[in-house]
Design a protein around this motif. Sequence first.
Motif, PDB file in Angstrom:
ATOM      1  N   CYS A  62      34.414  29.556  43.322  1.00 50.07           N
ATOM      2  CA  CYS A  62      35.202  28.537  42.998  1.00 50.07           C
ATOM      3  C   CYS A  62      34.358  27.078  43.299  1.00 50.07           C
ATOM      4  O   CYS A  62      34.011  26.903  44.255  1.00 50.07           O
ATOM      5  N   SER A  63      34.787  26.121  42.587  1.00 51.19           N
ATOM      6  CA  SER A  63      34.225  24.834  43.072  1.00 51.19           C
ATOM      7  C   SER A  63      34.701  24.451  44.311  1.00 51.19           C
ATOM      8  O   SER A  63      34.000  23.637  44.972  1.00 51.19           O
TER       9      SER A  63
ATOM     10  N   CYS B 261      36.658  24.399  37.254  1.00 55.57           N
ATOM     11  CA  CYS B 261      37.534  24.723  36.091  1.00 55.57           C
ATOM     12  C   CYS B 261      38.340  23.263  35.892  1.00 55.57           C
ATOM     13  O   CYS B 261      38.608  22.660  36.769  1.00 55.57           O
TER      14      CYS B 261
ATOM     15  N   CYS C 212      42.222  26.389  37.715  1.00 55.22           N
ATOM     16  CA  CYS C 212      41.257  26.824  38.638  1.00 55.22           C
ATOM     17  C   CYS C 212      41.820  28.396  39.007  1.00 55.22           C
ATOM     18  O   CYS C 212      43.215  28.577  39.078  1.00 55.22           O
ATOM     19  N   HIS C 213      41.148  29.360  39.180  1.00 52.70           N
ATOM     20  CA  HIS C 213      41.441  30.668  39.386  1.00 52.70           C
ATOM     21  C   HIS C 213      42.175  30.871  40.741  1.00 52.70           C
ATOM     22  O   HIS C 213      43.283  31.684  40.900  1.00 52.70           O
TER      23      HIS C 213
HETATM   24  S1  FES Z   1      37.353  25.487  40.319  1.00 54.23           S
HETATM   25 FE1  FES Z   1      38.599  27.084  41.528  1.00 54.23          FE
HETATM   26  S2  FES Z   1      37.723  29.008  40.250  1.00 54.23           S
HETATM   27 FE2  FES Z   1      37.071  27.406  39.172  1.00 54.23          FE
END
Ligand code: FES
Lengths: 118, 367
Positions: free
Chosen positions: A20-21, A45, A50-51
């Motif tokens: 994740c970022s 994302c 975001c996941h």
């Molecule tokens: S930014 Fe959190 S999963 Fe892509």
Amino acid sequence: MAGTGRLEYPTSIMALRVLCSSRIDPVFLLKAYLKGADGVLIGGCHPGDCHYETGNYYTRRRFMILKTIFDSLGLKSERFRLSWISASEGVKFAKVANEFTETINNIGPNDTKNNMFL
Amino acid sequence: MNKVIKIEKSTKQGLLEFLEHLLVNDKISGVLTLRKINENGICDYGFITDPKELIETAEPFAPVMPVNASQILSSLTPTTKPIAAIIKPCELRGFVERVKRAQGSLDNVLTISYTCGGVIPLNTFQSDANEKLVTDYFEVIKGTDTPDSVRPTCKACEIFIPMTADITIPIFGNNEVDSDCSLIMNSEEAVKMSKDFKCEIIESDLDSKIMAEILGKRTAEKEILFKTVSTTKEGLDDLVDTFGKCIGCHGCSRVCPICYCVLCDFESSNFDYNTDLMENELSQKHALRLPPDTIFFQLGRLNHMSFSCVGCGQCEDVCPAGIPVSTIFKKTGEDVAKIFDFVPGRDVEEVIPVMIIKEQEFPEVGE
Ligand code: FES
Ligand code: SF4
Ligand code: SF4
Ligand code: SF4
């Protein structure tokens, strides 16, 4: 996706995968910068996608902190870029990567590379 | 306008008598204050429970910061017995930032602070020859000028009025400190404490004209100070010049009220160097600086905590290499705090910027 779609992106890019970022500690970016990376591109994302739901909002704040610190110290903050690119947006990734490479080429090589102090 | 305790004695005498009253009547169990430890006026912080000891040794307004008191308050709290703490505005702000990070509690702490003229660097103050320096200091701060003897960041400090104290005392800008004591009560807690203390209570406040005059001078000083660390070209060379003297002792982070981490990331094994890593780097460069990572350490710290820097100057004071650490942290910290409209220590309910999520902000990033 950029790979499977056979889209071209610059070979000077070394891709590193994180879950994740928000996993990107600003300290990773500093290490890359001080060890000679000419630029660091952070992909995440799109807001809301975001996941982990909110990871990228934190990323954005940390990115702004890093950028402001670089500006405040007279360092080139343009060497960092944050871009919302989802996993399916191969085309956008190739476009951003090309643009960013051009920006970095214009700024020139990072002085930290040859500095024995760093 | 606030309720103000008025005592016709010197400010120091009046405050100590008020605290003595609180101690004798069991309203508080002890007082955290600066106190002199010998006849030469050398001071440290002490937590005093005995009223007699308090009257004899306390130097509540001594212009020195042996440690940033917010670190001490973290070890004195949480407490079930009420205590009083006389600390400087930036120490109080530092403590508020620590409380936000679960490093202490404001419950049962009567916070007393004052308009602050700044502190004299440690090694100057804590020397046997400080007497004249201190007398001169107190003369100067009766007016609106900041004494030359104080730390660089104190000369440039714009938050010399406490932001959240239960009791505020006019010291800087008060030409009647030797004959008059005013204790401005900002909270219900303070008013409750003063209930059966025999004194005159009036409605009053700090002199806003004088405060504005001091602020103007401090702001002008700040502009001058910040120019000394502003960079014009690619700032890397300047950064190397500045931190080239760093011996990597990490003293600056040890004394910082905001760098509270029990195990600092930069002291953990995460960033250990080993021979493989060095060889790898030497294959690309002809030499390596040792100890390594001194700039990395400061840039990392700036990312972790600069927005909460209260500009106390403690880091710069302890730096054995004479690096203007606090000037850099104060300047950069203010720049970062500004983008989030954040002021460290302004309000304990104000969440620190890295813990907040907002769906819409900074539209310029993300493209
Ligand atoms: S930014 Fe959190 S999963 Fe892509
Ligand atoms: S920075 Fe200096 S002048 Fe400002 S509150 Fe702290 S000690 Fe006082
Ligand atoms: S106190 Fe000074 S010498 Fe020690 S780590 Fe900090 S900047 Fe370096
Ligand atoms: S960085 Fe320095 S000036 Fe800022 S709060 Fe920490 S010790 Fe004080």
